[in-house]
Design a protein around this motif. Structure first.
Motif, PDB file in Angstrom:
ATOM      1  N   ASN A  73       0.797  -1.105   0.039  1.00 43.03           N
ATOM      2  CA  ASN A  73      -0.066  -0.156  -0.094  1.00 43.03           C
ATOM      3  C   ASN A  73       0.889   1.206  -0.112  1.00 43.03           C
ATOM      4  OD1 ASN A  73      -2.530  -1.028  -0.166  1.00 43.03           O
ATOM      5  ND2 ASN A  73      -2.414  -1.678   2.041  1.00 43.03           N
ATOM      6  N   GLN A  74       1.919   1.351  -0.548  1.00 44.93           N
ATOM      7  CA  GLN A  74       2.928   2.305  -0.706  1.00 44.93           C
ATOM      8  C   GLN A  74       2.604   3.063  -1.871  1.00 44.93           C
ATOM      9  OE1 GLN A  74       7.093   1.348  -0.503  1.00 44.93           O
ATOM     10  NE2 GLN A  74       7.670   3.783  -0.695  1.00 44.93           N
ATOM     11  N   PHE A  75       2.267   4.681  -1.540  1.00 47.91           N
ATOM     12  CA  PHE A  75       2.482   5.721  -2.513  1.00 47.91           C
ATOM     13  C   PHE A  75       3.753   5.554  -3.495  1.00 47.91           C
ATOM     14  CE2 PHE A  75       3.118   9.796  -4.373  1.00 47.91           C
ATOM     15  CZ  PHE A  75       1.806  10.481  -4.803  1.00 47.91           C
ATOM     16  N   ILE A  76       3.708   5.328  -4.787  1.00 45.63           N
ATOM     17  CA  ILE A  76       4.750   5.369  -5.644  1.00 45.63           C
ATOM     18  C   ILE A  76       4.874   6.232  -6.796  1.00 45.63           C
ATOM     19  CG2 ILE A  76       5.128   3.028  -4.954  1.00 45.63           C
ATOM     20  CD1 ILE A  76       4.530   2.226  -7.980  1.00 45.63           C
ATOM     21  N   GLY A  77       3.582   6.979  -6.808  1.00 46.30           N
ATOM     22  CA  GLY A  77       3.665   8.186  -8.083  1.00 46.30           C
ATOM     23  C   GLY A  77       2.172   8.500  -8.030  1.00 46.30           C
ATOM     24  N   THR A  78       2.043   9.406  -9.172  1.00 44.74           N
ATOM     25  CA  THR A  78       0.743   9.957  -9.521  1.00 44.74           C
ATOM     26  C   THR A  78       0.492   9.750 -11.109  1.00 44.74           C
ATOM     27  OG1 THR A  78       1.803  11.859 -10.029  1.00 44.74           O
ATOM     28  CG2 THR A  78       0.648  11.770  -7.865  1.00 44.74           C
ATOM     29  N   VAL A  79      -0.778   9.667 -11.350  1.00 41.27           N
ATOM     30  CA  VAL A  79      -1.432   9.568 -12.773  1.00 41.27           C
ATOM     31  C   VAL A  79      -2.067  10.551 -13.031  1.00 41.27           C
ATOM     32  CG1 VAL A  79      -3.202   7.844 -12.151  1.00 41.27           C
ATOM     33  CG2 VAL A  79      -2.083   7.953 -14.552  1.00 41.27           C
ATOM     34  N   ALA A  80      -2.181  11.203 -14.400  1.00 41.65           N
ATOM     35  CA  ALA A  80      -3.253  11.915 -14.533  1.00 41.65           C
ATOM     36  C   ALA A  80      -3.962  11.872 -15.805  1.00 41.65           C
ATOM     37  CB  ALA A  80      -2.391  13.651 -14.635  1.00 41.65           C
ATOM     38  N   LEU A  81      -5.111  12.290 -15.793  1.00 41.21           N
ATOM     39  CA  LEU A  81      -6.048  12.202 -17.028  1.00 41.21           C
ATOM     40  C   LEU A  81      -6.722  13.848 -17.014  1.00 41.21           C
ATOM     41  CD1 LEU A  81      -7.502  10.708 -19.125  1.00 41.21           C
ATOM     42  CD2 LEU A  81      -9.050   9.980 -17.445  1.00 41.21           C
ATOM     43  N   VAL A  82      -6.242  14.585 -17.939  1.00 45.84           N
ATOM     44  CA  VAL A  82      -6.600  15.835 -18.184  1.00 45.84           C
ATOM     45  C   VAL A  82      -7.104  16.082 -19.591  1.00 45.84           C
ATOM     46  CG1 VAL A  82      -5.241  16.604 -16.314  1.00 45.84           C
ATOM     47  CG2 VAL A  82      -4.206  16.852 -18.572  1.00 45.84           C
ATOM     48  N   LYS A  83      -7.981  17.115 -19.634  1.00 40.00           N
ATOM     49  CA  LYS A  83      -8.469  17.761 -20.842  1.00 40.00           C
ATOM     50  C   LYS A  83      -7.404  18.827 -21.343  1.00 40.00           C
ATOM     51  CE  LYS A  83     -12.032  16.881 -22.409  1.00 40.00           C
ATOM     52  NZ  LYS A  83     -12.476  15.986 -23.555  1.00 40.00           N
ATOM     53  N   ASN A  84      -6.851  18.662 -22.528  1.00 43.29           N
ATOM     54  CA  ASN A  84      -5.940  19.549 -23.214  1.00 43.29           C
ATOM     55  C   ASN A  84      -6.583  20.049 -24.579  1.00 43.29           C
ATOM     56  OD1 ASN A  84      -3.725  20.754 -24.344  1.00 43.29           O
ATOM     57  ND2 ASN A  84      -2.384  19.256 -23.752  1.00 43.29           N
ATOM     58  N   ASN A  85      -7.053  21.228 -24.102  1.00 45.03           N
ATOM     59  CA  ASN A  85      -7.807  21.598 -25.392  1.00 45.03           C
ATOM     60  C   ASN A  85      -9.005  20.731 -25.818  1.00 45.03           C
ATOM     61  OD1 ASN A  85      -6.496  24.171 -25.743  1.00 45.03           O
ATOM     62  ND2 ASN A  85      -5.032  23.120 -26.879  1.00 45.03           N
ATOM     63  N   LEU A  86      -9.129  20.031 -26.961  1.00 44.85           N
ATOM     64  CA  LEU A  86     -10.045  19.110 -27.259  1.00 44.85           C
ATOM     65  C   LEU A  86      -9.689  17.733 -26.873  1.00 44.85           C
ATOM     66  CD1 LEU A  86     -11.506  20.686 -30.630  1.00 44.85           C
ATOM     67  CD2 LEU A  86     -12.466  20.641 -28.115  1.00 44.85           C
ATOM     68  N   ASP A  87      -8.289  17.686 -26.400  1.00 49.87           N
ATOM     69  CA  ASP A  87      -7.868  16.338 -26.335  1.00 49.87           C
ATOM     70  C   ASP A  87      -7.980  15.657 -24.781  1.00 49.87           C
ATOM     71  OD1 ASP A  87      -7.024  15.576 -29.180  1.00 49.87           O
ATOM     72  OD2 ASP A  87      -5.250  16.920 -29.019  1.00 49.87           O
ATOM     73  N   ASP A  88      -7.830  14.338 -24.842  1.00 46.07           N
ATOM     74  CA  ASP A  88      -7.759  13.829 -23.597  1.00 46.07           C
ATOM     75  C   ASP A  88      -6.413  13.309 -23.270  1.00 46.07           C
ATOM     76  OD1 ASP A  88     -10.692  13.826 -22.377  1.00 46.07           O
ATOM     77  OD2 ASP A  88     -10.946  12.466 -24.100  1.00 46.07           O
ATOM     78  N   GLU A  89      -5.381  13.913 -22.380  1.00 43.04           N
ATOM     79  CA  GLU A  89      -4.241  13.579 -22.189  1.00 43.04           C
ATOM     80  C   GLU A  89      -3.936  12.801 -20.897  1.00 43.04           C
ATOM     81  OE1 GLU A  89      -0.012  16.006 -21.376  1.00 43.04           O
ATOM     82  OE2 GLU A  89      -1.658  17.331 -21.926  1.00 43.04           O
ATOM     83  N   ILE A  90      -3.198  11.954 -21.028  1.00 43.24           N
ATOM     84  CA  ILE A  90      -2.745  11.072 -20.226  1.00 43.24           C
ATOM     85  C   ILE A  90      -1.094  11.439 -19.579  1.00 43.24           C
ATOM     86  CG2 ILE A  90      -4.231   9.357 -20.588  1.00 43.24           C
ATOM     87  CD1 ILE A  90      -1.549   7.236 -21.498  1.00 43.24           C
ATOM     88  N   GLY A  91      -0.871  11.052 -18.286  1.00 45.08           N
ATOM     89  CA  GLY A  91       0.683  11.226 -17.986  1.00 45.08           C
ATOM     90  C   GLY A  91       0.638  10.529 -16.341  1.00 45.08           C
ATOM     91  N   TYR A  92       2.089  10.157 -16.241  1.00 45.82           N
ATOM     92  CA  TYR A  92       2.215   9.732 -15.086  1.00 45.82           C
ATOM     93  C   TYR A  92       3.578  10.012 -14.307  1.00 45.82           C
ATOM     94  CZ  TYR A  92       3.741   6.872 -18.899  1.00 45.82           C
ATOM     95  OH  TYR A  92       4.203   6.305 -19.756  1.00 45.82           O
ATOM     96  N   ARG A  93       3.867   9.993 -13.140  1.00 40.02           N
ATOM     97  CA  ARG A  93       5.160  10.185 -12.513  1.00 40.02           C
ATOM     98  C   ARG A  93       5.331   9.282 -11.399  1.00 40.02           C
ATOM     99  NH1 ARG A  93       4.887  16.741 -11.596  1.00 40.02           N
ATOM    100  NH2 ARG A  93       4.991  17.332 -13.791  1.00 40.02           N
ATOM    101  N   PHE A  94       6.604   8.860 -11.306  1.00 36.90           N
ATOM    102  CA  PHE A  94       6.874   7.763 -10.213  1.00 36.90           C
ATOM    103  C   PHE A  94       7.956   8.416  -9.500  1.00 36.90           C
ATOM    104  CE2 PHE A  94       4.969   5.275 -13.468  1.00 36.90           C
ATOM    105  CZ  PHE A  94       4.175   4.267 -12.831  1.00 36.90           C
TER     106      PHE A  94
END
Length: 164
Positions: A73-94
């Motif tokens: 149950n350790q936090f190891i990063g973040t993941v993002a789902l964002v609206k970028n103009n008309l596009d759906d953008e994904i991203g992640y960091r560890f």
């Protein structure tokens, strides 16, 4: 829980994540290929609370979630789902100690499945060209290069897209 993979749980951020979130967002190596600079503990606390508040905003288009390792149950990063103009953008960091363990590939595949469930037509991702690991992850998950450009930080960057 938002979704899960074999080794990971993706869930909403909470205030108990602050120490690990700060460790992630203040690491110059983690932020090397991102827009923005490392932040202080107080700045990260403010940002974390703002991200948590966004979960309750109707028509929110900026979702950032915690990536949790199932084994402990350790936090190891973040993941993002964002609206970028008309596009759906994904991203992640560890967190840096979790690099090169296959978590990026795994979370990217989970994001693709999650976005399909949300009935998205296409997702995009941006990668600074020097970030070879992230480019390999996207290409291994069937993303195609859309275009390349120089970003606001003066770095060569590639836009990838995947039709779902």
């Amino acid at each position: 829980m938002i979704f899960e993979t074999e080794r990971l749980i993706i869930r909403r951020l909470n205030v108990e994540d602050l120490d690990a979130f700060h460790k992630l967002e203040s690491n110059t190596n983690v932020l090397k290929y991102a827009i923005g600079n490392p932040k202080s503990y107080i700045e990260n606390e403010i940002e974390l609370k703002a991200l948590i508040l966004k979960y309750n905003i109707p028509k929110n288009d900026f979702w950032v979630y915690a990536i949790i390792r199932k084994t402990d149950n350790q936090f190891i990063g973040t993941v993002a789902l964002v609206k970028n103009n008309l596009d759906d953008e994904i991203g992640y960091r560890f967190l840096e100690e979790f690099w090169n363990q296959g978590f990026g590939f795994e979370v990217c595949g989970g994001l693709i499945s999650y976005c399909k469930k949300l009935k998205m037509d296409k997702i995009i991702a941006y990668v600074v060209d020097e970030n070879i690991g992230s480019s390999k992850i996207l290409e291994a998950n069937c993303f195609q290069i859309k275009n390349t450009f120089i970003n606001d930080e003066g770095m060569a960057e590639t836009k990838y897209e995947l039709y779902l």
